[in-house]
Enzyme design. Sequence first.
Site, PDB file in Angstrom:
ATOM      1  N   SER A 145     -23.544  56.727  17.191  1.00 50.45           N
ATOM      2  CA  SER A 145     -23.463  57.780  18.202  1.00 50.45           C
ATOM      3  C   SER A 145     -22.668  58.931  17.618  1.00 50.45           C
ATOM      4  O   SER A 145     -21.806  58.738  16.756  1.00 50.45           O
ATOM      5  CB  SER A 145     -22.768  57.256  19.463  1.00 50.45           C
ATOM      6  N   TYR A 159     -15.595  53.015  22.821  1.00 49.26           N
ATOM      7  CA  TYR A 159     -16.970  53.192  22.364  1.00 49.26           C
ATOM      8  C   TYR A 159     -16.996  53.938  21.030  1.00 49.26           C
ATOM      9  O   TYR A 159     -17.713  53.555  20.092  1.00 49.26           O
ATOM     10  CB  TYR A 159     -17.750  53.964  23.425  1.00 49.26           C
ATOM     11  N   LYS A 163     -18.609  52.780  17.368  1.00 47.09           N
ATOM     12  CA  LYS A 163     -19.714  53.503  16.750  1.00 47.09           C
ATOM     13  C   LYS A 163     -19.335  54.077  15.390  1.00 47.09           C
ATOM     14  O   LYS A 163     -20.186  54.241  14.513  1.00 47.09           O
ATOM     15  CB  LYS A 163     -20.223  54.592  17.703  1.00 47.09           C
TER      16      LYS A 163
END
Length: 294
Positions: A145, A159, A163
């Site tokens: 991402s 998160y 990533k």
Amino acid sequence: MDLRPGQVAVVTGAASGIGLALAARFAAEGLKVVLADVEEAALEKAAAGLRARGADVHARVTDVGVREQVVALAESAYDTYGAVHVLCNNAGVGSGAEGRMWEHDPNDWRWAFAVNVWGVFHGIQAFVPRMIGSGQPGHVVNTSSGDGGIAPLPTASVYAVTKAAVVTMTESLYAHLRAEHARVGASVLFPGPHMLRTGLWESYRNRPDRYAKRRPRRTPYRSLGQWEAAVRAAGHEVRYTPVEEVADLVVDGVRADRFWLLPASEHSDDRIRARARSMLERAAPSYLESFILD
């Protein structure tokens, strides 16, 4: 590699969003597709929809955070089709962490790492040795991402950390495949360049009991609409990228053996330059300041 009818693609997180778009795109190229997802009802619906369009589909409920289940997925894929040519380690979750990092529930980190990082590693170990051993062309696509893969969004730090790990893992995988002179390529995918309408925003619906929060949330989970409002309130434009465009990027990238599946974006390029400049100048990461949302 050339994508040809009769080849086999495995996609995790395939019941919706990017994963389902990838499966549909591979099926449109004539590939047989193996769908894996933790959400059984949605997986069955996705498989039925693809079959109705003429696709050859095998679906298996899989929690990628559990090594044994990913190994079983590989066994099932090879038992069913005899080969795997494309592997998309795409399953991912948002952690649902709130507050500052020092306030986070450790289980938010454990769950996010189990799926977003360990899930990719489990996929590599379960499939790649067989893909190499077949001697056939193959390709592995790991979903990262821009949040973390390029630079973190501070309010989604868990998160982002996972990533960022996917990028480094894929770089290492690429180097290892080259060292082995394997006919298997590797790519890291940055979906976008804009926001995406996917189930990631409601990841909490599939959170396993073993990673349950140890204390109640202080605030309700944010919906996609609420995230959009927060981004707008911070002065940023909100645009969406159709998941079908992400799937097109992947297919084109696999064919071209392109490592960075990073769509053209002036915004992303600016962040890459700003981060690199900060590192080269040994300066504070001022590029984060405009993304610190309350």
